[in-house]
Design a protein around this motif. Sequence first.
Motif, PDB file in Angstrom:
ATOM      1  N   LEU A 224       0.856  -1.188   0.000  1.00  0.00           N
ATOM      2  CA  LEU A 224       0.000   0.000   0.000  1.00  0.00           C
ATOM      3  C   LEU A 224       0.889   1.233   0.000  1.00  0.00           C
ATOM      4  N   LEU A 225       0.508   2.219  -0.794  1.00  0.00           N
ATOM      5  CA  LEU A 225       1.290   3.444  -0.935  1.00  0.00           C
ATOM      6  C   LEU A 225       0.454   4.655  -0.550  1.00  0.00           C
ATOM      7  N   TRP A 226       1.060   5.569   0.170  1.00  0.00           N
ATOM      8  CA  TRP A 226       0.415   6.834   0.531  1.00  0.00           C
ATOM      9  C   TRP A 226       0.986   7.947  -0.335  1.00  0.00           C
ATOM     10  N   GLN A 227       0.123   8.832  -0.796  1.00  0.00           N
ATOM     11  CA  GLN A 227       0.608  10.024  -1.483  1.00  0.00           C
ATOM     12  C   GLN A 227      -0.143  11.240  -0.940  1.00  0.00           C
ATOM     13  N   ASP A 228       0.595  12.312  -0.723  1.00  0.00           N
ATOM     14  CA  ASP A 228       0.012  13.512  -0.124  1.00  0.00           C
ATOM     15  C   ASP A 228      -0.989  14.191  -1.051  1.00  0.00           C
ATOM     16  N   GLU A 229      -0.667  14.225  -2.333  1.00  0.00           N
ATOM     17  CA  GLU A 229      -1.569  14.861  -3.295  1.00  0.00           C
ATOM     18  C   GLU A 229      -2.743  13.933  -3.608  1.00  0.00           C
ATOM     19  N   PRO A 230      -3.973  14.453  -3.578  1.00  0.00           N
ATOM     20  CA  PRO A 230      -5.119  13.582  -3.889  1.00  0.00           C
ATOM     21  C   PRO A 230      -5.089  13.088  -5.328  1.00  0.00           C
ATOM     22  N   GLN A 231      -5.606  11.889  -5.533  1.00  0.00           N
ATOM     23  CA  GLN A 231      -5.661  11.272  -6.849  1.00  0.00           C
ATOM     24  C   GLN A 231      -7.092  10.889  -7.166  1.00  0.00           C
ATOM     25  N   SER A 232      -7.359  10.678  -8.435  1.00  0.00           N
ATOM     26  CA  SER A 232      -8.671  10.179  -8.840  1.00  0.00           C
ATOM     27  C   SER A 232      -8.822   8.727  -8.410  1.00  0.00           C
ATOM     28  N   THR A 233     -10.024   8.382  -7.989  1.00  0.00           N
ATOM     29  CA  THR A 233     -10.295   6.985  -7.637  1.00  0.00           C
ATOM     30  C   THR A 233     -10.983   6.247  -8.769  1.00  0.00           C
ATOM     31  N   ASP A 234     -11.083   6.886  -9.928  1.00  0.00           N
ATOM     32  CA  ASP A 234     -11.639   6.195 -11.089  1.00  0.00           C
ATOM     33  C   ASP A 234     -10.691   5.080 -11.516  1.00  0.00           C
ATOM     34  N   PRO A 235     -11.223   4.032 -12.153  1.00  0.00           N
ATOM     35  CA  PRO A 235     -10.336   2.959 -12.633  1.00  0.00           C
ATOM     36  C   PRO A 235      -9.213   3.514 -13.496  1.00  0.00           C
ATOM     37  N   ALA A 236      -8.042   2.945 -13.327  1.00  0.00           N
ATOM     38  CA  ALA A 236      -6.867   3.447 -14.043  1.00  0.00           C
ATOM     39  C   ALA A 236      -7.045   3.316 -15.548  1.00  0.00           C
TER      40      ALA A 236
END
Length: 296
Positions: A68-80
């Motif tokens: 599992l990876l954490w990133q500070d900037e929000p990302q889309s949760t739509d399918p890649a």
Amino acid sequence: MHTNAEIVGLALDRITSGYVFPQRVVEIEGAIRRQLAAGAYDTLTGLALCEAVTAHLQEVCPDKHLRLLWQDEPQSTDPADEDEGRAAFLAMLRAENQGIHRFEHLEGNIGHLDIRRIADAGDGARAIGAAMELVARTSALILDLRECRGGSPEGAAMWCSYFFPDDQVHLNDIYERSTGFTRQYWTASHLPAPRYLDRPVYVLTSAITFSGGEDVAYTLQAHGRAVLVGETTRGGAHPTARHPVTEHISVTVPTARTISTVTRTNWEGVGVVPDLAAPSDQALEAARKDALRRAA
């Protein structure tokens, strides 16, 4: 706002549906759900939660790409989107000079190429060729992968192709779980620069060297074309998909596995072991001395 139970559940869904070794997923899921039930994640958030789940994943299944990876900037949760992901990968490589960090011409007519990423074989072919033009007339080559953190399997095959005489060398295979298909990787028949033949090749490795960098090191070593100098690498041999779980958390799931045509296995979990062990910061000098000794 997802609860920790929901986050872990979503990650496990991705792992059970996509992990390259489906026979392992029952064991993986059981172990993580036991940790969840025991309250191991109750007080954790963000990066700490990702690190704890990753540690437990790798206790039961020591696959360096499974995490599992954490990133500070929000990302889309739509399918890649595969095309979007590939475009971002290629843009990153272009910004990093196709992974080619430095060329040096060392005493004794020894070439030194510092490679930080393994470029795509299509987009990066000219840059790889330009690097190989610079070393074409050297007496020995040191391919420095001590800070190489990954890249393209096709690019790894292209780099390796320069050290064999033709297109008749079957380097390795990659098996893809989702399709059941095994793709073969052979040396290329046409290259934009001269092949590097009949001269010593050294590959420098470290505990940082990972994934695509390990592919080049392992393949050249297995086929007897290079001497590896340095430290045992991190041990990540499985091509991987990355899936968003929340706006800040992703799960990486190995979906395929590399199979050497020589060893019939790979470096997953064990790393690539050098022929000449040396601390990372001493590996270049050790390789240079060995090349000079062989030339004497």
